[in-house]
Design a protein around this motif. Structure first.
Motif, short mmCIF file in Angstrom:
data_model
loop_
_atom_site.label_atom_id
_atom_site.label_comp_id
_atom_site.label_asym_id
_atom_site.label_seq_id
_atom_site.Cartn_x
_atom_site.Cartn_y
_atom_site.Cartn_z
N ALA A 1 0.74 -1.34 -0.04
CA ALA A 1 0.04 0.12 0.01
C ALA A 1 0.77 1.42 0.18
N ALA A 2 1.95 1.18 0.79
CA ALA A 2 2.80 2.16 0.76
C ALA A 2 3.44 2.69 -0.75
N SER A 3 3.86 1.82 -1.26
CA SER A 3 4.18 2.18 -2.66
C SER A 3 3.34 2.90 -3.56
N TRP A 4 2.16 2.24 -3.54
CA TRP A 4 0.96 2.98 -4.34
C TRP A 4 0.57 4.21 -3.69
N TYR A 5 0.67 4.12 -2.38
CA TYR A 5 0.07 5.65 -1.71
C TYR A 5 0.89 6.88 -2.38
N MET A 6 2.18 6.48 -2.02
CA MET A 6 3.25 7.39 -2.85
C MET A 6 3.19 7.86 -4.06
N LEU A 7 3.07 6.60 -4.72
CA LEU A 7 3.09 6.76 -6.21
C LEU A 7 1.92 7.69 -6.62
N THR A 8 0.83 7.25 -6.14
CA THR A 8 -0.42 8.16 -6.35
C THR A 8 -0.21 9.64 -5.89
N MET A 9 0.28 9.70 -4.92
CA MET A 9 0.28 11.34 -4.26
C MET A 9 1.35 12.07 -5.30
N ILE A 10 2.29 11.13 -5.63
CA ILE A 10 3.13 12.10 -6.50
C ILE A 10 2.79 12.22 -8.05
N THR A 11 2.49 10.97 -8.51
CA THR A 11 2.22 11.05 -9.94
C THR A 11 0.69 11.74 -10.30
N SER A 12 -0.23 11.29 -9.49
CA SER A 12 -1.50 11.47 -9.65
C SER A 12 -1.99 12.97 -8.98
N VAL A 13 -1.81 13.00 -7.72
CA VAL A 13 -2.24 14.24 -7.03
C VAL A 13 -1.54 15.26 -7.22
N TYR A 14 -0.20 15.33 -7.09
CA TYR A 14 0.81 16.54 -7.68
C TYR A 14 0.72 16.32 -8.98
N GLY A 15 0.69 15.08 -9.68
CA GLY A 15 0.77 15.08 -11.03
C GLY A 15 2.36 14.94 -11.51
N VAL A 16 3.09 14.83 -10.94
CA VAL A 16 4.40 14.99 -11.48
C VAL A 16 4.96 13.63 -11.65
N HIS A 17 5.02 13.38 -13.28
CA HIS A 17 5.50 12.18 -13.53
C HIS A 17 6.26 12.22 -14.87
N GLY A 18 6.75 11.27 -15.36
CA GLY A 18 7.50 11.27 -16.41
C GLY A 18 6.66 10.60 -17.76
N GLU A 19 6.91 11.15 -19.03
CA GLU A 19 6.50 10.69 -20.19
C GLU A 19 7.51 10.27 -21.15
N LEU A 20 7.86 9.08 -21.40
CA LEU A 20 9.16 8.81 -22.09
C LEU A 20 10.43 10.03 -21.57
N GLY A 21 10.61 10.22 -20.47
CA GLY A 21 11.66 10.90 -20.20
C GLY A 21 11.16 12.12 -19.96
N ASP A 22 10.26 12.92 -20.66
CA ASP A 22 9.82 14.27 -20.38
C ASP A 22 9.23 14.46 -19.00
N LEU A 23 9.23 15.64 -18.22
CA LEU A 23 8.90 15.87 -17.27
C LEU A 23 7.31 16.62 -17.34
N ILE A 24 6.46 15.78 -16.90
CA ILE A 24 5.14 16.36 -16.88
C ILE A 24 4.58 16.75 -15.34
N ILE A 25 3.88 18.01 -15.19
CA ILE A 25 3.27 18.47 -14.12
C ILE A 25 1.97 18.56 -14.47
N SER A 26 1.06 17.87 -13.97
CA SER A 26 -0.71 18.22 -14.05
C SER A 26 -1.19 17.67 -12.80
N PRO A 27 -1.30 19.05 -11.92
CA PRO A 27 -1.77 18.64 -10.65
C PRO A 27 -3.20 18.52 -10.61
N ALA A 28 -3.65 17.72 -9.69
CA ALA A 28 -5.16 17.59 -9.36
C ALA A 28 -5.43 17.55 -7.68
#
Ligand code: G1P
Length: 899
Positions: free
Chosen positions: A792-819
């Motif tokens: 649960a911890a890995s997924w919690y962290m992942l969700t917070m970073i990549t979905s909630v703050y929306g900070v994630h990679g797309e083929l190496g580009d940095l995308i930020i799409s906050p929600a």
């Protein structure tokens, strides 16, 4: 109200009278070596592996029953005796009376300090515990102060029982194995070197020494020792009232040998006369060393208080730096909980799933799916090693698409099944691509798909339904070709065959067979006719994502063909008639698996990427259509959901009949995550989940409704009391994945509600009774259980970073799409996160002064180090990989986003 009180931003917290709660423990460990657990009373255990326990192994129930653990005593001459950790018969008896000690725990990542004041004797003690970074020993620093107005004479004595053997011997041959002990006293301590080790491997010559050493804070030697339990506790005594503490009994000097006894590192120091206000300190060390190692040399760095304090600072900094993520939501307590959640995946990398008091199963190592999911979090925190880990782990895949289930501690070390039980978890082949995809997105490294890796080979064949009689140990654990060569295939080939084999492995309803179980390990009694629709959805999503990934490979690299093993061709059949026929699908799969059962041809063919993608897309579309048509359940009112399973009688498991609502969260998670559920269906699912599964007090969404049946035709989970663990508890891992899936499909409010209720429940100490972090689940009383080591911890962290703050990679580009929801900003409307991306440090600030809801919000402008970012789409900012590569690595870069 009891509260966890944080004193910094690194998760350091205080808790008053922690011994008044059962089941609390903290992990303290090294990067390798010792893995310990420690309770507020200094209980818990310590080990390097299943067969080498320094302290007696404990399960959760032993924490309040078993006192054969660390202790430090003061006999106050002429007055009585006192334990600095509250573990004495007297202190136990005084616990809920006015005479109870005052105590407070202060703890952080991998260390704790217990502050205890005796009202009766006027003594105060601070006991600090940690494990050295190299994991060679536990360190315990005891600082005792005379708080009275008078001089006081104390006889100090540290006692750490040395169990010194395999966990197997906790009952099996407990006495006989003590006869193997060879115990000696040295100038500073007690060493135990068993002659043999009795464990699952048989009787082996032992090469390990266990030790307990002690010194005064000035580095002075102890006075004497009581190295055997019987000498220490005395006839009729116990660990709570040992004779050597109770009386002035003489001990042994340095240089003595004894044999065949239960051992204890009981170390008596010279009496000390303490003036009013004076503090004296003692150091106790306990560890495991190779029998040839020079223990004296090993402990030399921790002989004096100054050295120990220096080491403690190093330990603190080391682990804080490991968690290189900081959240600044509007709630500092929450930020500190998130710190611990981010630390949890690191703990599971170290402890596996076996070595904390709740985790009293398994013999070390991590399971296959846990390993891959933990990589998700490690990818963000410790990315350097992850590529190697990913590539190595693919070596655990068998040519039939199943895999070795236990992963050893060395890279590329796999164990088939320890007890020779053939089990196939049908979800296992799903996870590797999920992780690989995240890796490729975060890094842009698509070459990883073309790394060549071996396949795992053992006696098990035909996807767990048969044995390869032609295989033997000389053949070895790597797949060979008919020419006897070890066969190497690309990572991509591994991914393809894992997912394609799964596609054909269906039961009577044309959904994937459940085999031994899926994600829910407790759905383990439907081998013959069970099917998991939940994971059929999941694999369908994978097939689409693999196709997407391959199209990107072609677009960006120009490569348009890939090389795969010749036998694999058959799995690319593309024929609707075949898809509709479960028996034919099984037959095709069997033909493939039989063809490679012992050896592969070693021949390869080239297939065009375009053809592969089309093929995967057809298969995925067929699966999703089939599920939408067959598995949707309506509740007859305004709700509906997907059936996720068939039981061993071939019956649909989920349904809604008068008064009998059977709904499971897992089925909904994967139908949503994969895109099988359409938007209108997601709405109905959410409504039903709220109606049938949600209970705020319980922590949120339960794993299933109450079936009120001991369903032996599905799994052991129905044997568990309802509301506990895999039977209907709020099981954090699946709840968080529910949230992740909702965010993925744009259901932000709904996703947020899941995360929020979980964290609120954990943070409500009076109910959850747990240290900071997310537990595996909350029980019927709201207590958080199975701390730290949960996916649960890995997924919690992942969700917070990549979905909630929306900070994630797309083929190496940095995308930020906050929600972020309005309440996730501070009062000024700011939310911040700092993290690493592509080897660079970033500090991302999102300014939303009007706290606009994500659906209505629009990014007005964005800056990186003060310069405008051009590439902005409604709620998303992109910085290209090339631009990121140009940034300096020397400093942390500031990204500001204005909404
Ligand atoms: C545990 C196991 C995980 C399994 C789950 C459900 O979950 O580690 O592999 O899928 O139980 O049976 P966790 O403790 O990781 O949340």
């Amino acid at each position: 109200m009891t509260k966890i009180k944080f004193i910094d931003k690194n998760g350091t917290f205080r808790l008053k009278n922690p011994e008044n709660y059962n089941g609390l423990y903290l992990p303290i460990a090294g990067e390798k070596g010792l893995k310990s657990s420690i309770t507020p009373n200094l209980g818990g255990d310590s080990k390097t592996s299943q067969n080498t326990f320094l302290l007696e192994p404990v399960s959760i129930e032993n924490l309040h029953n078993n006192r054969s653990t660390r202790n430090f005593w003061c006999r106050i001459v002429g007055k009585g005796y006192w334990s600095v950790c509250g573990s004495s018969a007297k202190q136990e008896a005084a616990k809920f009376t006015d005479e109870q000690d005052e105590s407070e725990l202060e703890a952080g990542l991998m260390w704790q300090k217990l502050h205890r004041v005796s009202k009766i004797y006027g003594l105060e003690a601070d006991t600090t515990s940690f494990v050295t970074i190299d994991g060679s020993m536990e360190v315990m620093l005891v600082e005792i102060t005379n708080k009275t107005e008078d001089d006081m004479e104390i006889a100090p004595l540290g006692a750490i029982p040395i169990y010194g053997r395999s966990a197997d011997n906790i009952r099996d041959h407990r006495h006989v194995t003590s006869l193997l002990h060879r115990i000696k006293t040295t100038d500073y301590g007690v060493e135990v070197t068993p002659v043999l080790s009795f464990d699952e491997r048989g009787h082996q010559k032992n090469d390990i020494s266990y030790f307990v050493y002690g010194s005064t804070g000035q580095g002075k030697k102890p006075l004497e020792f009581y190295p055997s339990v019987e000498e220490f506790i005395g006839e009729g005594g116990s660990y709570l009232i040992p004779e050597a503490v109770r009386t002035d009994k003489a001990g042994r000097k340095s240089g003595e040998y004894i044999q065949g006894k239960e051992a204890v590192g009981a170390i008596r120091f010279e009496n000390k006369r303490l003036k009013p206000g004076e503090t004296v300190s003692y150091i106790m060390l306990a560890g495991i060393a190779d029998r040839t190692a020079n223990i004296e040399e090993l402990v030399d760095d921790y002989r004096k208080t100054v050295q120990v304090k220096e080491a403690l600072e190093k330990v603190k900094n080391y682990w804080i730096n490991k968690v290189n993520i900081d959240f600044e939501t509007g709630n500092p307590d929450e930020d500190n909980y998130l710190k611990w959640i981010c630390f949890q995946p690191i703990l599971r990398r170290i402890y596996g799933c076996s070595f904390l008091p709740h985790h009293d199963y398994g013999k070390g190592g991590r399971g296959w799916r846990d390993l891959w999911q933990d990589c998700l979090a490690l990818l963000i925190m410790e990315p350097t090693d992850v590529r190697r880990m990913i590539v190595n782990n693919y070596g655990g895949v068998r040519i039939d698409g199943t895999n070795a289930t236990i992963i050893g501690s060395k890279p590329g070390e796999f164990v088939a099944d320890r007890n020779n039980i053939t089990r196939v978890w049908m979800d296992h082949a799903f996870w590797p691509f999920v992780t690989t995809k995240l890796y490729i997105d975060q890094t842009g490294d698509m070459d990883v798909l073309f790394e060549r890796v071996t396949y795992f080979k053992d006696y098990q064949s035909m996807r767990g339904t048969d044995h390869d009689e032609a295989w033997n140990t000389t053949y070895g654990n790597k797949q060979r070709t008919t020419g006897g060569q070890i066969y190497f295939g690309t990572v991509l080939e591994h991914i393809l065959l894992q997912n394609l084999c799964a596609f054909y492995d269906v039961g009577d309803h044309n959904e994937m067979r459940l085999h031994g179980a899926d994600w829910n390990d407790a759905l383990d009694m439907a081998w013959d006719k069970g099917e998991s629709v939940a994971f059929t959805c999941a694999y369908a999503g994978n097939l689409l994502d693999i196709a997407k990934c391959l199209r990107n490979v072609e677009r960006l690299s120009g490569v348009n063909k890939v090389e795969v093993l010749k036998e694999l061709e058959i799995l690319f059949a593309d024929d609707e008639m075949l898809y509709n026929n479960p028996a034919k699908k099984q037959e095709l799969l069997e033909n493939y698996a039989r063809e490679c059962e012992n050896c592969t041809s070693g021949n390869t063919v080239l297939i065009s990427i375009d053809k592969i993608c089309e093929n995967l897309e057809h298969k995925a579309a067929w699966m999703m259509k089939n599920i939408r048509e067959r598995e949707w359940i309506s509740d007859g009112a305004d709700g509906g959901w997907f059936n996720g399973y068939y039981d061993n009688h071939g019956q649909q498991v989920e349904y809604c009949r008068q008064g009998d609502v059977r709904m499971m969260l897992t089925s909904q998670v994967f139908s949503i995550m994969s895109g099988t559920a359409r938007k209108d269906q997601i709405k109905l699912i959410c409504r039903s989940a709220d109606k049938y599964l949600y209970e705020e007090k319980a922590g949120g969404y339960r794993l299933n409704t109450d079936f009120k049946e001991e369903k032996f035709d599905l799994g052991r989970m129905f044997g568990f009391a309802y509301g506990e663990k895999e039977n209907g508890a709020v099981f954090s891992h699946m709840a968080v994945m529910y949230s992740y899936a909702l965010y993925k499909q744009g259901f932000v409010k709904e996703g947020y509600k899941v995360l929020k209720t979980l964290l609120d429940t954990a943070m409500d100490f009076d109910r959850s009774k747990m240290y900071p972090g997310v537990p595996e689940y909350f029980d019927n009383d709201g207590r958080g259980l199975y701390s730290y080591l949960t996916g649960a911890a890995s997924w919690y962290m992942l969700t917070m970073i990549t979905s909630v703050y929306g900070v994630h990679g797309e083929l190496g580009d940095l995308i930020i799409s906050p929600a972020l929801m309005p309440e996730q900003y501070n009062e000024k409307g700011d939310a911040k996160i700092s993290l690493m991306f592509a080897g660079h440090g970033f500090y991302v600030m999102i300014h939303n002064p009007d706290k606009i809801m994500p659906d209505d919000a629009k990014i007005k402008s964005a800056l990186c180090d003060g310069k405008n970012i051009e590439n902005i789409e409604k709620m998303s900012v992109r910085i290209s990989k090339e631009d990121i590569d140009k940034l300096s690595r020397e400093k942390r870069h500031v990204i500001e986003i204005y909404i």
